[in-house]
Design an enzyme around this catalytic site. Structure first.
Site, PDB file in Angstrom:
ATOM      1  N   CYS A   1       0.831  -1.205   0.000  1.00 13.02           N
ATOM      2  CA  CYS A   1       0.000   0.000   0.000  1.00 13.02           C
ATOM      3  C   CYS A   1       0.865   1.254   0.000  1.00 13.02           C
ATOM      4  CB  CYS A   1      -0.909   0.004   1.227  1.00 13.02           C
ATOM      5  SG  CYS A   1      -1.932   1.466   1.324  1.00 13.02           S
TER       6      CYS A   1
ATOM      7  N   CYS B   1      -1.338   5.914   6.936  1.00 14.25           N
ATOM      8  CA  CYS B   1      -2.741   5.570   7.209  1.00 14.25           C
ATOM      9  C   CYS B   1      -2.804   4.688   8.455  1.00 14.25           C
ATOM     10  CB  CYS B   1      -3.312   4.826   6.004  1.00 14.25           C
ATOM     11  SG  CYS B   1      -4.903   4.046   6.302  1.00 14.25           S
TER      12      CYS B   1
ATOM     13  N   CYS C   1      -3.604  -0.184   8.662  1.00 17.65           N
ATOM     14  CA  CYS C   1      -2.826  -1.424   8.725  1.00 17.65           C
ATOM     15  C   CYS C   1      -1.573  -1.219   9.576  1.00 17.65           C
ATOM     16  CB  CYS C   1      -2.385  -1.855   7.327  1.00 17.65           C
ATOM     17  SG  CYS C   1      -3.734  -2.373   6.275  1.00 17.65           S
TER      18      CYS C   1
ATOM     19  N   CYS D   1      -7.258   1.175  -1.609  1.00 19.43           N
ATOM     20  CA  CYS D   1      -6.985   0.455  -0.370  1.00 19.43           C
ATOM     21  C   CYS D   1      -6.771  -1.010  -0.735  1.00 19.43           C
ATOM     22  CB  CYS D   1      -8.164   0.616   0.588  1.00 19.43           C
ATOM     23  SG  CYS D   1      -7.961  -0.357   2.090  1.00 19.43           S
TER      24      CYS D   1
ATOM     25  N   GLN E   1     -20.005  -9.715   8.626  1.00 19.45           N
ATOM     26  CA  GLN E   1     -18.549  -9.903   8.691  1.00 19.45           C
ATOM     27  C   GLN E   1     -17.934  -9.380   7.394  1.00 19.45           C
ATOM     28  OE1 GLN E   1     -17.258 -10.946  11.466  1.00 19.45           O
ATOM     29  NE2 GLN E   1     -18.841 -12.168  12.470  1.00 19.45           N
TER      30      GLN E   1
ATOM     31  N   TYR F   1     -26.767 -13.045  19.535  1.00 15.80           N
ATOM     32  CA  TYR F   1     -26.128 -11.963  18.778  1.00 15.80           C
ATOM     33  C   TYR F   1     -25.979 -12.427  17.323  1.00 15.80           C
ATOM     34  CZ  TYR F   1     -24.699 -10.704  23.569  1.00 15.80           C
ATOM     35  OH  TYR F   1     -24.671 -10.412  24.912  1.00 15.80           O
TER      36      TYR F   1
ATOM     37  N   GLU G   1     -31.217 -11.210  18.202  1.00 20.65           N
ATOM     38  CA  GLU G   1     -30.406 -10.084  17.747  1.00 20.65           C
ATOM     39  C   GLU G   1     -31.133  -8.786  18.094  1.00 20.65           C
ATOM     40  OE1 GLU G   1     -27.533  -9.182  15.921  1.00 20.65           O
ATOM     41  OE2 GLU G   1     -28.455  -7.191  15.946  1.00 20.65           O
TER      42      GLU G   1
ATOM     43  N   ASP H   1     -21.747 -14.373  19.989  1.00 25.42           N
ATOM     44  CA  ASP H   1     -20.896 -13.527  19.132  1.00 25.42           C
ATOM     45  C   ASP H   1     -21.231 -12.056  19.368  1.00 25.42           C
ATOM     46  OD1 ASP H   1     -19.281 -12.445  17.187  1.00 25.42           O
ATOM     47  OD2 ASP H   1     -20.424 -13.226  15.488  1.00 25.42           O
TER      48      ASP H   1
ATOM     49  N   CYS I   1     -14.458 -10.534  18.255  1.00 25.15           N
ATOM     50  CA  CYS I   1     -13.376  -9.766  17.632  1.00 25.15           C
ATOM     51  C   CYS I   1     -12.628  -8.959  18.693  1.00 25.15           C
ATOM     52  CB  CYS I   1     -13.921  -8.840  16.551  1.00 25.15           C
ATOM     53  SG  CYS I   1     -15.025  -7.610  17.211  1.00 25.15           S
TER      54      CYS I   1
ATOM     55  N   GLU J   1      -9.791 -12.378  15.485  1.00 23.58           N
ATOM     56  CA  GLU J   1     -11.048 -12.967  15.929  1.00 23.58           C
ATOM     57  C   GLU J   1     -10.659 -14.180  16.777  1.00 23.58           C
ATOM     58  OE1 GLU J   1     -13.883 -11.543  14.678  1.00 23.58           O
ATOM     59  OE2 GLU J   1     -15.385 -12.943  15.444  1.00 23.58           O
TER      60      GLU J   1
HETATM   61  C1  LIG Z   1     -20.223  -9.176  16.110  1.00 29.93           C
HETATM   62  S1  LIG Z   1     -21.837  -8.999  15.517  1.00 29.93           S
HETATM   63  C2  LIG Z   1     -22.187 -10.689  15.159  1.00 29.93           C
HETATM   64  C3  LIG Z   1     -23.297 -10.941  14.182  1.00 29.93           C
HETATM   65  C4  LIG Z   1     -23.373 -12.349  13.608  1.00 29.93           C
HETATM   66  N1  LIG Z   1     -23.103 -13.368  14.566  1.00 29.93           N
HETATM   67  C5  LIG Z   1     -22.453 -12.478  12.424  1.00 29.93           C
HETATM   68  O1  LIG Z   1     -21.398 -13.117  12.556  1.00 29.93           O
HETATM   69  O2  LIG Z   1     -22.763 -11.955  11.359  1.00 29.93           O
HETATM   70  C6  LIG Z   1     -22.688  -8.646  16.968  1.00 29.93           C
HETATM   71  C7  LIG Z   1     -24.181  -8.463  16.784  1.00 29.93           C
HETATM   72  O3  LIG Z   1     -24.751  -8.284  18.083  1.00 29.93           O
HETATM   73  C8  LIG Z   1     -25.826  -7.381  17.978  1.00 29.93           C
HETATM   74  N2  LIG Z   1     -26.081  -6.909  19.367  1.00 29.93           N
HETATM   75  C9  LIG Z   1     -25.472  -5.920  20.041  1.00 29.93           C
HETATM   76  N3  LIG Z   1     -25.929  -5.873  21.318  1.00 29.93           N
HETATM   77  C10 LIG Z   1     -26.841  -6.865  21.438  1.00 29.93           C
HETATM   78  C11 LIG Z   1     -27.665  -7.336  22.512  1.00 29.93           C
HETATM   79  N4  LIG Z   1     -27.629  -6.775  23.712  1.00 29.93           N
HETATM   80  N5  LIG Z   1     -28.465  -8.384  22.297  1.00 29.93           N
HETATM   81  C12 LIG Z   1     -28.530  -8.957  21.067  1.00 29.93           C
HETATM   82  N6  LIG Z   1     -27.778  -8.572  20.018  1.00 29.93           N
HETATM   83  C13 LIG Z   1     -26.950  -7.530  20.191  1.00 29.93           C
HETATM   84  C14 LIG Z   1     -25.351  -6.352  16.989  1.00 29.93           C
HETATM   85  O4  LIG Z   1     -26.451  -5.697  16.392  1.00 29.93           O
HETATM   86  C15 LIG Z   1     -24.572  -7.232  15.993  1.00 29.93           C
HETATM   87  O5  LIG Z   1     -25.400  -7.652  14.943  1.00 29.93           O
END
Ligand SMILES: C[S@@+](CC[C@H](N)C(=O)[O-])C[C@H]1O[C@@H](n2cnc3c(N)ncnc32)[C@H](O)[C@@H]1O
Length: 568
Positions: free
Chosen positions: A183, A189, A192, A292, A379, A416, A437, A487, A514, A560
């Site tokens: 890059c 920047c 990275c 990028c 993701q 999540y 979610e 997650d 993450c 991750e």
């Molecule tokens: C890291 S992302 C993971 C999404 C999914 N597992 C994926 O891999 O595509 C975290 C998700 O948690 C949701 N989130 C945040 N706070 C939350 C809560 N208190 N309860 C449920 N979901 C939540 C966010 O909107 C987001 O979509």
């Protein structure tokens, strides 16, 4: 050896900074949002910015000096790494003398340093500078262990100062190879940190990050920590990012004033003050980015026209904004969800770039198709999603010789769940799947994705709400045959969720994150609370079976982490 040390006033006021550092992140304790802003492209697990968000709104309120950082913010983790390097006893003695905020170096001081190590949380280097017997850590980007570097101090914090890298005096040839850098903006920047390293070295560093996070933040006794396996690499190490969010800042005051008076300034081309791109290392200044190399080709092709569009409309600009570019498969005709007209750029390889927050994005992962709204979470490294979801699937169905007495799972709870990535990828292996979610828009996308992939609503369901509420809706799931995926966003999960998941007692828990630091904290709590419950009421308890990093973010210091926890 310290090259130049100037006598310094003890608490420099912002006005004592050199002019080019006026817009530095120069408060002693920037909060986590500021730290995140300083590193572009943004990390993947945060909610994407809402439409036309003005970066100026993130501007820090003046805070009282010497406020401790928010626990588990990136500043907090960095300070803990600094303490580990200086040693607890030494830090205690400085603190007792009220010297822990008193940098022995003036701002702008030039120092020659030997790098001790890389910060596992930020990827910057940590070096100990010694001034008249006072040891102080200097944090510098883009430098490597065992290197001699020349730096310039620009910001102080507790027990450490941040510095620009001016020169690598003695490079570490076994780590650094600048011919690897792809890059033109690398080094300036903030996106990275690791392009000068081999990919193996990057994966090793990310393994170290997981090791250190669990050693230092989980409170799990060392003999109960599994050996941390090598980091799983990303199939693509460049051109992998399917989302880019360049931004530009508010026009200068004189320009806004002229606009308010109705004297719209005559502008030909791009004015000097308009920069469209990412933050410069260690500053809040935006720098121009025209390509990028970690982003996909379709995003790079669209970046020019997206920038041109801002430049064309410069006379109308009132605020700064964050732009959005998302790589998408073309919508299948007839698409049930229209892609906003004028918001896409069609490219020859069939992919399109969606730039409207409300536009629809399509991605394929293995045999499954996903569709989600561009402004919601998904993701950002499509190339790694099949290995990622396959690893989670294999953790749910372990080979019998590695985990005896595990009954074959039939039910999946996806907490999540976003727009259903894990639920949908793993659904063919389970009788029933339930996801939850917070974002109602993502839940709608998850439901649509189930239909898109011919999964019956009798077997798969999604609920909008706080993750902890899921346990009320799955009381009929057989606990010994249930896998729970967690997650959460970067801040991790919460006590309410942990208490309910322990009361529920799924036989396998796969926690992906993450932010390995908050994950380590949460996994430690899960094990502790589960042990307490087993002691009090008898029965099984959770143990941490395996721990591994997966690289969704090549060339950056992010990792991750996947923790597999079993009830035994
Ligand atoms: C890291 S992302 C993971 C999404 C999914 N597992 C994926 O891999 O595509 C975290 C998700 O948690 C949701 N989130 C945040 N706070 C939350 C809560 N208190 N309860 C449920 N979901 C939540 C966010 O909107 C987001 O979509």
């Amino acid at each position: 050896m310290l090259a130049t040390i100037h006598p310094r006033s003890r608490s420099p006021s912002p006005s004592s900074q050199p002019p080019d550092k006026k817009s530095r992140l120069d408060e002693p304790t920037p909060g986590p949002s500021e730290s995140a802003l300083a590193r572009d492209p943004p990390t993947e697990c945060q909610e994407p910015p809402s439409s036309s968000k003005n970066p100026q709104k993130h501007k820090k309120k003046r805070s009282p000096r010497h406020r401790p950082p928010e626990p588990f913010s990136s500043d907090d983790i960095l300070t803990r790494e600094v303490i580990a390097l200086l040693g607890n006893d030494y830090v205690l003695s400085l603190t007792q003398q009220n010297l822990d905020w008193q940098s022995p170096f003036d701002l702008s001081t030039h120092l020659d340093l030997s790098v001790s190590r890389i910060s596992p949380s930020t990827g910057e280097s940590l070096s100990i500078a010694d001034h008249n017997g006072v040891k102080w850590v200097i944090v510098t980007p883009l430098s490597l262990p065992a290197e001699r570097i020349r730096v310039r101090v620009y910001r102080h914090s507790r027990l450490h100062s941040h510095a620009d890298l001016l020169q690598v005096l003695d490079p570490n040839p076994s780590w650094r190879d600048m011919s690897r850098v792809r890059c033109q903006y690398f080094g300036k920047c903030a996106g990275c940190q690791y392009q000068m390293l081999s990919y193996e070295q990057q994966l090793d560093l990310k393994r170290d990050t997981v090791v250190e996070a669990y050693n230092n933040y989980s409170n799990i006794p060392h003999d109960l920590l599994p050996a941390i396996q090598p980091t799983i690499g990303s199939p693509l190490q460049y051109h992998y990012r399917t989302k880019l969010t360049p931004h530009f800042q508010r026009p200068p005051f004189s320009f806004q004033k002229a606009q308010k008076r109705g004297h719209a300034p005559l502008i030909e081309g791009k004015p000097d003050w308009l920069k469209i791109g990412f933050h410069q290392v260690g500053t809040r200044n935006v720098m121009d980015i025209e390509e990028c190399p970690i982003a996909t080709p379709v995003i790079n092709k669209a970046l020019g026209p997206v920038r041109d569009n801002v430049i064309k409309n410069v006379a109308k600009l009132k605020n700064g904004a964050t732009l959005l570019l998302r790589d998408s498969l073309p919508p299948d005709p007839p698409a049930d969800i229209p892609v906003a007209s004028g918001s896409t750029t069609v490219e020859d390889d069939g992919h399109i770039c969606v730039t409207d927050q409300k536009g629809s994005v399509r991605e394929r992962v293995g045999d499954m198709l996903f569709e989600y709204t561009a402004g919601t979470f998904f993701q950002n490294n499509n190339s790694a999603l099949l290995p990622f979801t396959s690893y989670v699937r294999d953790a749910a169905f372990p080979a019998t010789d590695t985990s005896e007495a595990i009954v074959k799972p039939t039910h999946l709870v996806d907490a999540y769940c976003g727009s259903g990535l894990f639920s949908i990828m793993l659904a063919p292996h389970f009788d029933k799947v339930a996801g939850i979610e917070l974002s109602a828009e993502s839940v709608r996308a998850a439901q649509r994705n189930a239909e898109l992939n011919a999964l019956s609503s009798e077997n798969i369901s999604f609920t909008a709400g706080d993750a902890a509420n899921i346990f009320d809706t799955v009381q009929d799931f057989p606990r010994d045959r249930t896998v729970l995926i967690i997650d959460p966003p970067r801040k991790g999960t919460d006590e309410r969720f942990i208490e309910q998941m322990i009361a529920f007692g799924a036989s396998t828990v796969v926690y992906v994150s993450c932010n390995v630091h908050t994950q380590a904290r949460d996994v430690g709590q899960i094990l502790q609370k589960s042990e307490a419950k087993a002691k009090e009421a008898g029965g099984k308890k959770y143990v941490l079976e395996s721990l591994r990093g997966l690289d969704l973010f090549p060339q950056t210091a992010h990792v991750e982490a996947i923790a597999v926890i079993r009830l035994v």
